[in-house]
Design a protein around this motif. Sequence first.
Motif: not given
Length: 197
Positions: A58-59, A85-87, A92-93, A112-114
Amino acid sequence: MRKRFIGPAGLLAVAALVLSGCASIPDAIKGSSPTPQQDLLRVMNAPQLYVGQESRFGGKVVKVSNLTGRTRLEIATQPLDSSAQPMLSAASVGRIFADVNGFVDPVDLNNQMVTVVGSIKGTEKGKVGDADYQFVVVNVIGYQRWHLTQQVVMPPQPIDPWIWYGPPRGRHGGYWGPGPWWYNNSTPAQVQTILTE
């Protein structure tokens, strides 16, 4: 019979226990594996070992491309919490291509965050700006769009500082006095950004 009182540390421990039990992963991104792969760095180091394995990443969606029969999301991934949920505060990884079957309007997902779940297909060459980049590709079977919400976090409020101290053994009387947990908290409320379904 003596009454027992829970101090602030005990109350915080109880609250943490209750809240940790509330964390659950939305059905859309549960997947079929009890432990989908979530370590993107591990996958990027040896992608051939993970082809076909279920994953959950996610991100932030940084690009949406509509292709024939599918929609490709380019996601700048972040570590996930226990609710998948993305922290938000994490860096970013790495980036992935997440292929969703059918048409998804870019307006609905761009920036958006997904979180996505699906099998790892392999890697594909691409670019981030002018730099060459090796993207991990995921065939998405489910995704969850998260909404950014702001909430006010109030500091812990003082507990009634007065308790009844019973008399020592064999004596009469007793008195009201400040309890061992009394404290004065003058910390201001804070506004925090969180993700919600």
